[in-house]
Design a protein around this motif. Structure first.
Motif, PDB file in Angstrom:
ATOM      1  N   ILE A  35       0.892  -1.133  -0.033  1.00 60.26           N
ATOM      2  CA  ILE A  35       0.167  -0.017   0.064  1.00 60.26           C
ATOM      3  C   ILE A  35       0.888   1.242   0.043  1.00 60.26           C
ATOM      4  O   ILE A  35       1.984   1.320   0.530  1.00 60.26           O
ATOM      5  N   SER A  36       0.316   2.076  -0.543  1.00 60.60           N
ATOM      6  CA  SER A  36       0.955   3.514  -0.534  1.00 60.60           C
ATOM      7  C   SER A  36      -0.023   4.709  -0.369  1.00 60.60           C
ATOM      8  O   SER A  36      -1.218   4.557  -0.711  1.00 60.60           O
ATOM      9  N   LEU A  37       0.358   5.632   0.577  1.00 56.76           N
ATOM     10  CA  LEU A  37      -0.428   6.623   0.971  1.00 56.76           C
ATOM     11  C   LEU A  37       0.350   7.882   1.362  1.00 56.76           C
ATOM     12  O   LEU A  37       1.548   7.669   1.801  1.00 56.76           O
ATOM     13  N   THR A  38      -0.077   9.119   1.496  1.00 56.08           N
ATOM     14  CA  THR A  38       0.425  10.358   1.890  1.00 56.08           C
ATOM     15  C   THR A  38      -0.560  11.004   2.850  1.00 56.08           C
ATOM     16  O   THR A  38      -1.610  10.938   2.750  1.00 56.08           O
ATOM     17  N   VAL A  39       0.151  11.679   3.685  1.00 59.24           N
ATOM     18  CA  VAL A  39      -0.590  12.638   4.673  1.00 59.24           C
ATOM     19  C   VAL A  39       0.075  14.024   4.595  1.00 59.24           C
ATOM     20  O   VAL A  39       1.381  14.036   4.995  1.00 59.24           O
ATOM     21  N   GLU A  40      -0.526  15.000   4.104  1.00 57.92           N
ATOM     22  CA  GLU A  40       0.027  16.322   3.993  1.00 57.92           C
ATOM     23  C   GLU A  40      -0.185  17.385   5.474  1.00 57.92           C
ATOM     24  O   GLU A  40      -0.867  16.909   6.204  1.00 57.92           O
TER      25      GLU A  40
END
Length: 236
Positions: free
Chosen positions: A22-27
């Motif tokens: 899985i890949s995700l980002t949080v700004e």
């Protein structure tokens, strides 16, 4: 650069994959919701970010690689984890729980005093029960203590795992209202929550996790409006 960047994360338990690539980002400043059914891999994802379980792939916080760090080193960088089940110290008082959260900044007495005042302003009931042993608190009060303890660390990123679990509906609204206040004060939040309605209501973006894989992502409103999500998680 996002505050949190997870790329191709895989966690295995023996022959079983908890999460798979899985890949995700949080700004910075965002609330991002990670929703899914029991066993989808939500808690495993948070535990991998906190380095409580080994993983493959890349995890970067504020540009720093976390994958070789130990959990206390991740916490010292500003990643604070509020686990499922709250994780408070049951035989310590409310004050003792809050004071333990300041171990990395114990010389900052004035800052600790200000942060304690902030916690008590957010959760007046904790101030009323400051000398009460934690395991005698109600479930809602224990969740307040878990959030308050997280705030005392002054973390930049808060990982929240099922904050509404086991709470009465009126307390769920109260807890989510406080989460919004915490976000508005500048804390970035990655929120794991089965109550998809509340989670997507306060989040800017959302990810849907099924059997260890992300199957949908996007702005929270668009995720909430997706027919598949509405049918599976929103009771529509």
């Amino acid at each position: 650069m996002a505050l949190l960047e997870v790329d191709d994360l895989t966690v295995t338990y023996g022959a079983i994959r908890g999460v798979s690539g899985i890949s995700l980002t949080v700004e910075e400043g965002e609330v991002v919701a990670l929703i899914g059914a029991n066993g989808a891999g939500k808690t495993t994802t948070l535990r991998a970010i906190s380095r409580l379980v080994p993983s493959r792939g890349s995890i970067r916080f504020a540009g720093r690689d976390l994958t070789r760090l130990r959990p206390h080193e991740v916490t010292a960088l500003g990643v604070v984890h509020v686990p499922e089940g709250r994780g408070i110290f049951p035989r310590l008082t409310v004050m003792e729980n809050l004071e333990l959260a300041t171990w990395t900044r114990r010389r900052d007495r004035e800052g600790i005093r200000r942060d304690l005042r902030r916690v008590f302003d957010l959760f007046p009931r904790l101030e009323e029960r400051r000398d009460q042993v934690a395991n005698t608190l109600s479930g809602g009060e224990q969740q307040m203590l878990a959030l308050g303890r997280a705030l005392m660390t002054r973390g930049r990123l808060m990982l929240l795992d099922e904050p509404s679990m086991g709470l009465a509906p009126v307390l769920v609204k109260e807890i989510f209202s406080v989460i919004q206040e915490i976000s508005a004060s500048g804390t970035t939040i990655l929120l794991v929550e089965q109550n998809a309605h509340f989670a997507l209501k306060i989040a800017r973006r959302g990810y849907v996790l099924e059997t260890g894989s992300i199957v949908l992502s996007g702005p929270a409103g668009a995720v909430a409006a997706n027919p598949r999500v509405k049918a599976a998680y929103l009771g529509a």
